[in-house]
Design an enzyme around this catalytic site. Structure first.
Site, PDB file in Angstrom:
ATOM      1  N   TRP A  56       6.724  11.342  -0.724  1.00 25.14           N
ATOM      2  CA  TRP A  56       6.709   9.890  -0.931  1.00 25.14           C
ATOM      3  C   TRP A  56       5.376   9.439  -1.501  1.00 25.14           C
ATOM      4  O   TRP A  56       4.315   9.880  -1.023  1.00 25.14           O
ATOM      5  CB  TRP A  56       6.926   9.194   0.413  1.00 25.14           C
ATOM      6  CG  TRP A  56       6.576   7.737   0.399  1.00 25.14           C
ATOM      7  CD1 TRP A  56       5.330   7.185   0.573  1.00 25.14           C
ATOM      8  CD2 TRP A  56       7.465   6.626   0.190  1.00 25.14           C
ATOM      9  NE1 TRP A  56       5.399   5.810   0.470  1.00 25.14           N
ATOM     10  CE2 TRP A  56       6.700   5.445   0.243  1.00 25.14           C
ATOM     11  CE3 TRP A  56       8.842   6.529  -0.051  1.00 25.14           C
ATOM     12  CZ2 TRP A  56       7.258   4.170   0.085  1.00 25.14           C
ATOM     13  CZ3 TRP A  56       9.400   5.258  -0.212  1.00 25.14           C
ATOM     14  CH2 TRP A  56       8.609   4.105  -0.140  1.00 25.14           C
ATOM     15  N   ASN A  58       3.498   5.500  -2.733  1.00 22.82           N
ATOM     16  CA  ASN A  58       3.622   4.090  -3.120  1.00 22.82           C
ATOM     17  C   ASN A  58       2.379   3.650  -3.881  1.00 22.82           C
ATOM     18  O   ASN A  58       2.056   4.279  -4.896  1.00 22.82           O
ATOM     19  CB  ASN A  58       4.100   3.180  -1.985  1.00 22.82           C
ATOM     20  CG  ASN A  58       3.351   3.213  -0.693  1.00 22.82           C
ATOM     21  OD1 ASN A  58       3.295   4.243  -0.035  1.00 22.82           O
ATOM     22  ND2 ASN A  58       2.789   2.108  -0.299  1.00 22.82           N
ATOM     23  N   ASP A  59       1.674   2.635  -3.421  1.00 21.65           N
ATOM     24  CA  ASP A  59       0.654   1.983  -4.253  1.00 21.65           C
ATOM     25  C   ASP A  59      -0.341   2.936  -4.932  1.00 21.65           C
ATOM     26  O   ASP A  59      -0.862   3.841  -4.281  1.00 21.65           O
ATOM     27  CB  ASP A  59      -0.206   1.043  -3.406  1.00 21.65           C
ATOM     28  CG  ASP A  59       0.590   0.084  -2.552  1.00 21.65           C
ATOM     29  OD1 ASP A  59       1.826   0.133  -2.576  1.00 21.65           O
ATOM     30  OD2 ASP A  59      -0.045  -0.716  -1.845  1.00 21.65           O
ATOM     31  N   TRP A 118      -4.504   2.919   4.286  1.00 22.01           N
ATOM     32  CA  TRP A 118      -3.748   2.110   3.331  1.00 22.01           C
ATOM     33  C   TRP A 118      -4.568   1.763   2.100  1.00 22.01           C
ATOM     34  O   TRP A 118      -5.656   2.280   1.894  1.00 22.01           O
ATOM     35  CB  TRP A 118      -3.171   0.877   4.055  1.00 22.01           C
ATOM     36  CG  TRP A 118      -2.155   1.283   5.090  1.00 22.01           C
ATOM     37  CD1 TRP A 118      -1.560   2.514   5.220  1.00 22.01           C
ATOM     38  CD2 TRP A 118      -1.630   0.482   6.150  1.00 22.01           C
ATOM     39  NE1 TRP A 118      -0.682   2.505   6.284  1.00 22.01           N
ATOM     40  CE2 TRP A 118      -0.707   1.283   6.868  1.00 22.01           C
ATOM     41  CE3 TRP A 118      -1.834  -0.844   6.545  1.00 22.01           C
ATOM     42  CZ2 TRP A 118       0.007   0.789   7.968  1.00 22.01           C
ATOM     43  CZ3 TRP A 118      -1.136  -1.335   7.634  1.00 22.01           C
ATOM     44  CH2 TRP A 118      -0.214  -0.522   8.346  1.00 22.01           C
ATOM     45  N   THR A 119      -4.029   0.822   1.333  1.00 26.57           N
ATOM     46  CA  THR A 119      -4.538   0.587  -0.024  1.00 26.57           C
ATOM     47  C   THR A 119      -5.974   0.094  -0.099  1.00 26.57           C
ATOM     48  O   THR A 119      -6.429  -0.645   0.770  1.00 26.57           O
ATOM     49  CB  THR A 119      -3.562  -0.373  -0.721  1.00 26.57           C
ATOM     50  OG1 THR A 119      -2.382   0.376  -0.995  1.00 26.57           O
ATOM     51  CG2 THR A 119      -4.099  -0.939  -2.010  1.00 26.57           C
ATOM     52  N   ARG A 183      -5.411  -7.023   4.276  1.00 33.11           N
ATOM     53  CA  ARG A 183      -5.504  -5.669   3.694  1.00 33.11           C
ATOM     54  C   ARG A 183      -5.736  -5.654   2.173  1.00 33.11           C
ATOM     55  O   ARG A 183      -5.728  -6.683   1.518  1.00 33.11           O
ATOM     56  CB  ARG A 183      -4.237  -4.880   4.023  1.00 33.11           C
ATOM     57  CG  ARG A 183      -2.920  -5.543   3.626  1.00 33.11           C
ATOM     58  CD  ARG A 183      -1.726  -4.731   4.149  1.00 33.11           C
ATOM     59  NE  ARG A 183      -0.462  -5.353   3.840  1.00 33.11           N
ATOM     60  CZ  ARG A 183       0.191  -6.213   4.641  1.00 33.11           C
ATOM     61  NH1 ARG A 183      -0.323  -6.575   5.802  1.00 33.11           N
ATOM     62  NH2 ARG A 183       1.349  -6.728   4.263  1.00 33.11           N
ATOM     63  N   ASP A 184      -5.921  -4.424   1.666  1.00 31.12           N
ATOM     64  CA  ASP A 184      -5.962  -4.117   0.231  1.00 31.12           C
ATOM     65  C   ASP A 184      -7.178  -4.716  -0.489  1.00 31.12           C
ATOM     66  O   ASP A 184      -7.033  -5.496  -1.441  1.00 31.12           O
ATOM     67  CB  ASP A 184      -4.666  -4.596  -0.465  1.00 31.12           C
ATOM     68  CG  ASP A 184      -3.404  -4.189   0.271  1.00 31.12           C
ATOM     69  OD1 ASP A 184      -3.436  -3.170   0.979  1.00 31.12           O
ATOM     70  OD2 ASP A 184      -2.380  -4.892   0.132  1.00 31.12           O
ATOM     71  N   ASP A 272       6.838 -11.006  -2.725  1.00 26.69           N
ATOM     72  CA  ASP A 272       8.255 -11.074  -3.127  1.00 26.69           C
ATOM     73  C   ASP A 272       8.674  -9.845  -3.941  1.00 26.69           C
ATOM     74  O   ASP A 272       9.421  -9.961  -4.915  1.00 26.69           O
ATOM     75  CB  ASP A 272       8.526 -12.328  -3.981  1.00 26.69           C
ATOM     76  CG  ASP A 272       8.182 -13.624  -3.282  1.00 26.69           C
ATOM     77  OD1 ASP A 272       8.169 -13.637  -2.029  1.00 26.69           O
ATOM     78  OD2 ASP A 272       7.904 -14.630  -3.973  1.00 26.69           O
TER      79      ASP A 272
END
Ligand SMILES: *[C@@H]1O[C@H](CO)[C@@H](O)[C@H](O)[C@H]1NC(C)=O
Ligand SMILES: *[C@@H]1O[C@H](CO)[C@@H](O)[C@H](O)[C@H]1NC(C)=O
Ligand SMILES: *[C@@H]1O[C@H](CO)[C@@H](O)[C@H](O)[C@H]1NC(C)=O
Ligand SMILES: *[C@@H]1O[C@H](CO)[C@@H](O)[C@H](O)[C@H]1NC(C)=O
Ligand SMILES: *[C@@H]1O[C@H](CO)[C@@H](O)[C@H](O)[C@H]1NC(C)=O
Ligand SMILES: *[C@@H]1O[C@H](CO)[C@@H](O)[C@H](O)[C@H]1NC(C)=O
Ligand SMILES: *[C@H]1O[C@@H](CO)[C@H](O)[C@@H](O)[C@@H]1NC(C)=O
Length: 572
Positions: A56, A58-59, A118-119, A183-184, A272
């Site tokens: 997997w 993602n970002d 995380w990111t 975050r991020d 969204d």
């Protein structure tokens, strides 16, 4: 077959699929056997979009160019193809196309990231010191910001990263802040006072915000008493990105260098399930971002991409003086498919990103490096597509191709009137105004990954509308017939762009087809639509078809159409 699959499986499989097609039933590919699914996974795996060898992702995280090497980090599950156990995967490249996977850069081993790394983003400070700031989740799932530094700056691949002793460097505390919505962090930039700044995505008093932090040394951070920007038109913002652009100039700017007069600033945020942006100015005195226009309805906010593209992050590429943006594109098959495939998630082709000369709209174009994968050019000039015409583009590998086509309008008299309410739900309008619905001008465009009888196909097309002042072009990427398999997510993506048809009658389309990815750039990169498709025709050996078509009442000319087969990039 080049991949060397056992022949008997293909035979078994083809007869299985065709039996079901003959019966007119929907085809499902996985329940039968693991051997079948391993064939499918190879056929749907991309050839030149970024993917690590398995699992997997993602970002995209912390993209940067340092000492001759591009670095791409990514949210990664080392243990499987569903989300979980997230750490930072790491790959390196000299050309943004061929990648070498190296060991994970950041793993979960301190209290402030034990539940997930995380990111985050990379910044190069003091000229030559890379530093990464990222979000960690602690035992209570509070989100905290942490720092890592390369262990050995002379290692060309920067394989090992060391955590700073004072992690976490930012705690999720302060007025209006929710510790699980914080975050991020962005790449840092230097303000006129010589201090570093970063923005962190958050929900502030229930509203979407990019919070602003300042620091002298990148380690000791203080929250500024106001956000960089926040909006009551949305909740949580993920993955903010903040950068400067010069209208009409495709060169990129380094936000920490001196920003030339006339530059604009862009604030991008993810919400969204899509990436939106605002153009404005960065008010240095008040240390805030001021958008040129404030839209209360977030459905009207500009989008980086109108399809499947999320959590993007940009960086300044000092090698070529351009800004590059990367985004994550998820799988849209089922979780059990992902488990069977052993991988999930790709990154869109890295795109050069800049601002149009009106200062209103970002433009994007695949980095020029991917052209090195082009093989066997075929070209056509001076085609004419009348209403109902379908022109087959032969001679390329239709499942791995790059197609560039210009559509020239022979007249603009028949443009249907534009209705601004369509802007609130462009996907709905693309469903209503599909490729088979005749209009005054358009639909015209490409049909890709089509089966012999067109039962399966993906249409990427335009329609021209007349609005009060100007012309509005609709671009759709319609996945409703992209796969005969059941349970796939098959929206009709779409976006509008304004176009000066009095000045320029040519509307260009570039589509990158990469097995399960169809990535399109309309009007020279004014509207981009990334999509995932899982057609049965890719699994069949017959081969897919590709066409240019026109279903509008006005004839369109195609002064130039070029297509190439695309080689496989090295990294899998
Ligand atoms: C992956 O799974 C192994 C075995 O279950 C476990 O020891 C390891 O900690 C897991 N790794 C991560 C990053 O969760
Ligand atoms: C750092 O990397 C360089 C280049 O690979 C290598 O020559 C050097 O020995 C490394 N230093 C340490 C302390 O590992
Ligand atoms: C914080 O955010 C989480 C996740 O959205 C939500 O469940 C929780 O209710 C919020 N807490 C407060 C105090 O608003
Ligand atoms: C961190 O920065 C703040 C504000 O500049 C300063 O007051 C504080 O003393 C600094 N703390 C450390 C440990 O350096
Ligand atoms: C939302 O923000 C706008 C300004 O951006 C302001 O005019 C409006 O009053 C605010 N609405 C609410 C409900 O706070
Ligand atoms: C064009 O319209 C005709 C008639 O509605 C339809 O049968 C055909 O499939 C359309 N072409 C495409 C590419 O959708
Ligand atoms: C990608 O998958 C589709 C289909 O399952 C979802 O609708 C999207 O929300 C999802 N995108 C992201 C960013 O998670």
């Amino acid at each position: 077959m080049a991949q060397g699959w056992p022949f008997f499986l293909l035979v078994l499989f083809s007869s299985y699929v065709s039996n079901h097609l003959v019966n007119g039933e929907r085809v499902f590919l996985f329940p039968q056997s693991h051997k079948v699914s391993s064939i499918v996974s190879k056929r749907y795996r991309t050839a030149y979009h970024f993917q690590p060898p398995k699992n997997w992702i993602n970002d995209p995280n912390g993209p940067m160019y340092y000492n001759g090497i591009y670095h791409e980090f990514y949210q990664y599950n080392p243990n499987g193809s569903l989300w979980g156990n997230i750490i930072w995967g790491h790959s390196v490249s000299t050309d943004l196309i061929n990648w070498i996977p190296v060991e994970p850069a950041i793993e979960r081993d301190i209290p402030s990231d034990i539940n997930g790394c995380w990111t985050g983003s990379a910044t190069i400070i003091s000229g030559d010191q890379p530093i990464i700031i990222y979000t960690g989740a602690d035992k209570e799932n509070r989100q905290l910001q942490n720092i890592v530094l390369p262990k050995n700056k002379s290692d060309p691949y920067l394989r090992e990263w060391t955590k700073a002793g004072n992690n976490p460097v930012i705690q999720p505390v302060g007025p209006g802040l929710n510790a699980s919505q914080f975050r991020d962090p962005t790449t840092g930039w230097i303000g006129p006072d010589g201090l570093w700044r970063i923005a962190v995505g958050a929900e502030l008093n229930g509203y979407g915000a990019a919070l602003l932090y300042k620091s002298q040394d990148f380690l000791n951070w203080t929250r500024v008493d106001h956000p960089l920007y926040s909006s009551n038109a949305s909740s949580m913002w993920e993955c903010p990105d903040f950068f400067a652009v010069l209208p009409g100039n495709s060169g990129g700017l380094d936000l920490s260098a001196e920003i030339p007069n006339g530059a604009k600033h862009v604030l991008k945020m993810s919400l969204d399930s899509c990436d939106k942006y605002m153009i404005g100015v960065y008010d240095l005195k008040r240390d805030t971002f001021m958008p040129d226009s404030v839209l209360d309805d977030r459905r009207l906010w500009s989008r980086i991409d109108h399809g499947n593209f999320y959590a993007s992050k940009s960086f300044f590429d000092s090698k070529k003086g351009r800004r590059i943006i990367w985004g994550w594109t998820n799988e849209t098959d089922s979780s059990s498919d992902d488990v069977a495939k052993g991988w999930a998630g790709i990154h869109a082709i890295p795109r050069t990103i800049w601002l149009d000369s009106y200062g209103k709209q970002l433009l994007q174009w695949p980095v020029e490096e991917i052209e090195s994968l082009r093989r066997n050019e075929i070209s056509h000039q001076g085609l004419e597509l009348k209403k109902g015409d379908l022109f087959e583009i032969k001679g390329t590998d239709t499942s791995q191709a790059d197609v560039e086509v210009d559509f020239e309008l022979t007249s603009i008299d028949n443009a249907d009137p534009f209705d601004p309410s369509w802007l609130l739900d462009v996907e709905k309008h693309c469903r209503e105004a599909g490729a088979s619905v005749q209009g005054g001008i358009g639909p015209f465009g490409l049909v890709v990954l089509a089966s012999d009888n067109m039962e399966e196909h993906t249409a990427v097309h335009f329609r021209v509308y007349k609005s009060q002042q100007s012309y509005m072009i609709l671009m759709c990427s319609d996945l409703r017939w992209s796969s005969l398999r059941s349970g796939m997510y098959t929206p009709a993506y779409g976006g509008f762009f304004e176009f000066d048809l009095q000045k320029e009658r040519k509307i260009s389309l570039r589509t990158l087809i990469d097995r399960s990815a169809v990535e399109s750039f309309g009007g020279g990169g004014r509207v981009c639509i990334m999509a995932r498709v899982y057609p049965v025709v890719l699994v069949d050996d017959g081969g897919a078809h590709m066409y240019a078509f026109n279903n509008g009442s006005t004839t369109v000319r195609v002064p130039q159409l070029r297509a190439w087969s695309m080689s496989r990039a090295e990294h899998k």
